[in-house]
Design an enzyme around this catalytic site. Structure first.
Site, PDB file in Angstrom:
ATOM      1  CB  CYS A 142      -0.724   5.910  13.828  1.00 34.65           C
ATOM      2  SG  CYS A 142      -1.806   4.551  13.404  1.00 34.65           S
ATOM      3  NE  ARG A 189       2.689  10.367  11.914  1.00 35.27           N
ATOM      4  CZ  ARG A 189       3.822   9.986  11.334  1.00 35.27           C
ATOM      5  NH1 ARG A 189       4.513  10.851  10.617  1.00 35.27           N
ATOM      6  NH2 ARG A 189       4.277   8.758  11.473  1.00 35.27           N
ATOM      7  CD1 TRP A 239      -4.757   6.024   7.488  1.00 36.34           C
ATOM      8  CD2 TRP A 239      -3.603   4.110   7.616  1.00 36.34           C
ATOM      9  NE1 TRP A 239      -4.784   5.445   6.247  1.00 36.34           N
ATOM     10  CE2 TRP A 239      -4.079   4.260   6.294  1.00 36.34           C
ATOM     11  CE3 TRP A 239      -2.855   2.979   7.926  1.00 36.34           C
ATOM     12  CZ2 TRP A 239      -3.831   3.329   5.291  1.00 36.34           C
ATOM     13  CZ3 TRP A 239      -2.613   2.047   6.926  1.00 36.34           C
ATOM     14  CH2 TRP A 239      -3.099   2.231   5.632  1.00 36.34           C
ATOM     15  CG  ASN A 296       2.274   5.912  15.659  1.00 35.57           C
ATOM     16  OD1 ASN A 296       1.128   5.864  16.070  1.00 35.57           O
ATOM     17  ND2 ASN A 296       2.913   7.049  15.439  1.00 35.57           N
ATOM     18  N   GLY A 297       2.824   1.563  14.437  1.00 38.53           N
ATOM     19  CA  GLY A 297       3.594   0.441  13.928  1.00 38.53           C
ATOM     20  C   GLY A 297       2.819  -0.858  14.011  1.00 38.53           C
ATOM     21  CD  GLU A 306       2.571  13.231  -8.065  1.00 36.99           C
ATOM     22  OE1 GLU A 306       2.214  13.913  -7.095  1.00 36.99           O
ATOM     23  OE2 GLU A 306       2.875  12.013  -7.957  1.00 36.99           O
ATOM     24  CE  LYS A 353      -0.087  14.713  -5.261  1.00 31.93           C
ATOM     25  NZ  LYS A 353       0.262  13.300  -5.229  1.00 31.93           N
ATOM     26  CD  GLU A 372      -2.484  10.675  -3.587  1.00 32.46           C
ATOM     27  OE1 GLU A 372      -1.702  10.112  -2.796  1.00 32.46           O
ATOM     28  OE2 GLU A 372      -2.260  11.817  -4.051  1.00 32.46           O
ATOM     29  CG  HIS A 383       1.297  -0.641 -27.428  1.00 31.77           C
ATOM     30  ND1 HIS A 383       1.535  -1.527 -28.453  1.00 31.77           N
ATOM     31  CD2 HIS A 383       2.036   0.460 -27.690  1.00 31.77           C
ATOM     32  CE1 HIS A 383       2.397  -1.000 -29.299  1.00 31.77           C
ATOM     33  NE2 HIS A 383       2.712   0.207 -28.865  1.00 31.77           N
ATOM     34  CE  LYS A 432       2.680  14.763   3.371  1.00 31.99           C
ATOM     35  NZ  LYS A 432       2.459  15.192   1.982  1.00 31.99           N
TER      36      LYS A 432
END
Length: 621
Positions: A2, A27, A75, A101-102, A495, A499, A502, A518, A616
């Site tokens: 947000c 955001r 968001w 926000n929150g 990573e 990516k 995502e 394994h 983000k």
């Protein structure tokens, strides 16, 4: 997650609010809205589901205007994306409009109490209780400032809040657990969740702290605590420029920021290497000599950077562990006064990482924030801060900040080693542990930290390599993508998989190369692409693992040094990078993985900068 933007000044606010919202869309982009105080003192609100561009279309029709306003890009947490759940929220009569926000944890109790007093609610959000609390206080005869403070006093949870009230030229705001920064311009003042929101209008900022209440108007601002006692906060100048927060000629911020890595790496290492050794002004000689162990706490990409750092530290004889912040915060490890807890967070506002940092601060351990944002909560709350200096990153999928985080941690690892960290035998002689010249780097590491100086040019060659685009097309029909690596190649494989998943929404997983047999090998078929990271260290073992995958029909893409003949001849396709010390090879390999993910997402026509369900900066737990 947000984004809030506030503007109070001379002239019409709408254009600058919309610019701020567009700059904050990384955001959150489920919905967006604005509230403006019109010249007649009344508040006009326009909000809708979707991205800011959809809101702009509605505003062109409504033609709202006013010199004071608030905006929000959402968001979703409480309630699905919808027009009703979009911010700003009002008290039902448009006397008060709020952006938030929150999470308000006691919103259900407050909602029930307010309903009993006749208030009606139109959304599923926790935020909507705030304007009703303020309106209640106004009805009781309080002025807007007192009404706002009384409402905030009732809230439990994390929040950044800004409100406008009819017939008032002021905006009232506060924060607790969610970021909020004040921008000071020539003809207007601003509040936002992040500096890029108003970077086109001013670079003078005041970082607000938890519990601060700020009143902003066209002429200035006042900061106080909830009780009304004045507080002084320093005015700082941000060294980012507005161009850093724009796409320019690029179609996506992610590609722009991949290409910016040579610049961001130069900024990270500039002035921090002398005579082949790390020199961090934040840590004078001997200041790290009492460290016996290091624990990294972080989330997502930053966690992978912490894992990379563990490998660098262990190779230097320093015990190191990486723990996901969302686990450490609630199941903390035993810590001593010889433990250094390093919180890695690009924004410095990641909720889980801050919770871990605070848990560590209740122990005897020393804390350090590795972050990109001066003035962030992590930088202020940790005992020390090391800034990665990567510049603003807008794309949700982190790219240049990973490279800079790893480079900064490598510098720190070198300084810890030179200080005798993790080696009680060296601490027995304080003069030895404080004397960098007495340290024999060749005894512990294969290369010199000075190779970091060459990385920007080496990354440039990888950025200009077009091989990833071809392979993204060649293997676009695969069912799954597995990424494997050893040593520093392992966190890079994780990573790379992150990516890929995502931004392509395809199934991608990362593994330590030896773990393939394994369990994961059961999932390998001819429709599974295996991407193997070679670093020049233990590559023969990784070759054995990829042969196991190839025997099941899986095509293998290798990423490794130019000189790795055996790897090049074994894999089906090979992306190379210039020769570099194996400690830093992962940084170069990772750029190839970023480009592979980017082109794979571009082929699939994904929302690369705004991947579904992601934001983000994750500022709620």
């Amino acid at each position: 997650m947000c984004g809030i933007i506030v503007r109070a000044g001379v002239g019409d606010a709408l254009g600058e609010l919309l610019t701020g919202l567009e700059n904050l869309e990384y955001r959150g982009y489920d919905s967006a809205g604005v509230a403006l105080r019109r010249s007649d003192g009344e508040i006009a609100v326009c909000k809708r589901e979707g991205e800011t561009e959809a809101l702009r279309s509605d505003l062109d029709a409504d033609r709202l205007s006013g010199a004071v306003g608030i905006g929000h890009t959402r968001w979703s947490t409480h309630g699905a994306p919808s027009d009703a759940n979009a911010h700003p929220h009002t008290d039902g009569e448009n006397r008060v409009a709020v952006v938030h926000n929150g999470i308000i944890r006691n919103h259900e109790t407050l909602r029930a109490e307010l309903r009993d007093r006749g208030h009606e609610f139109t959304s599923e959000t926790d935020t909507e209780v705030i304007p009703h609390l303020v309106a209640d206080a106004l009805d009781a005869g309080r002025d807007p400032s007192a009404a706002f403070r009384s409402a905030v006093d009732r809230l439990e949870g994390s929040y950044a809040i800004a409100i406008v009230v009819e017939d008032s030229d002021e905006v009232y705001a506060t924060r607790r657990g969610s970021p909020l920064v004040l921008g000071l311009g020539e003809t207007a003042n601003y509040l936002a969740s992040d500096v890029p929101a108003f970077l086109e209008f001013t670079d003078r900022v005041v970082y607000l702290e938890d519990g601060d209440v700020v009143v902003v108007d066209a002429d200035g601002y006042q900061i106080s605590d909830v009780a009304g006692d004045p507080i002084e906060r320093p005015v700082e100048t941000v060294d980012w420029n507005a161009g850093d927060a724009r796409k320019g000629v690029y179609n996506h911020f992610m590609r722009k920021e991949i290409d910016e890595q040579p610049v961001s790496l130069r900024q990270t290492v500039d002035g921090r290497i002398e005579n082949g050794r790390s020199v961090l002004s934040e840590f004078p000689p001997g200041s790290l000599s009492d460290v016996d162990e290091v624990i990294f706490v972080a989330c997502g990409t930053s966690y992978h950077a912490g894992m990379y750092g563990c490998t660098l530290l262990r190779r230097r004889g320093i015990p190191a562990t990486a723990v996901p912040a969302n686990e450490f915060a609630h199941e903390p490890m035993p810590l001593s006064d010889r433990t250094l807890v390093i919180a890695v967070t690009q924004s410095g506002e990641t909720a889980d990482t801050l919770a871990s940092l605070r848990a560590a601060e209740e122990s005897p351990a020393r804390t350090l924030a590795v972050t990109n944002v001066v003035g962030s909560t992590a930088a202020r709350e940790a005992d020390d801060a090391l800034f990665i200096r990567a510049g603003p990153e807008i794309g949700v999928a982190a790219t240049k900040t990973f490279s800079s985080q790893v480079a900064a941690i490598a510098l720190l690892a070198d300084q810890l080693e030179a200080s005798g960290a993790g080696r009680p035998d060296r601490r027995a002689d304080p003069a030895q542990s404080n004397d960098r010249d007495s340290h024999d780097a060749s005894a512990d590491t294969e290369g010199s930290i000075s190779e970091l100086d060459t990385l920007p040019d080496l990354v440039e060659t990888v950025v200009n390599d077009g091989g990833a685009a071809r392979l993204a097309t060649q293997y676009s029909e695969a069912d799954s993508y597995f990424f494997i690596g050893r040593g520093v190649g392992y966190p890079v494989a994780l990573e790379g998989a992150l990516k890929f998943k995502e931004i392509t929404y395809e199934h991608a997983e990362g593994f330590a190369a030896g773990e393939l047999k394994h369990g994961p090998l059961a999932l390998v078929t001819p429709a599974t692409v295996v991407v193997a990271v070679f670093t020049g260290r233990n590559d023969d073992r990784t070759l054995h693992n990829i042969r196991e995958a190839q025997s099941r029909g899986a095509p293998v893409i290798g990423i490794g040094p130019d000189s790795a003949r055996a790897a090049r001849e074994t894999v089906d396709e090979y992306l190379s990078y210039p020769a570099v010390d194996p400690d830093f090879a992962g940084i170069l390999a990772n750029v190839h993985l970023q480009l592979l993910a980017y082109h794979a997402a571009e082929i699939r026509d994904r929302a690369i900068d705004k991947p579904r369900n992601l934001a983000k900066s994750v500022t709620v737990e």
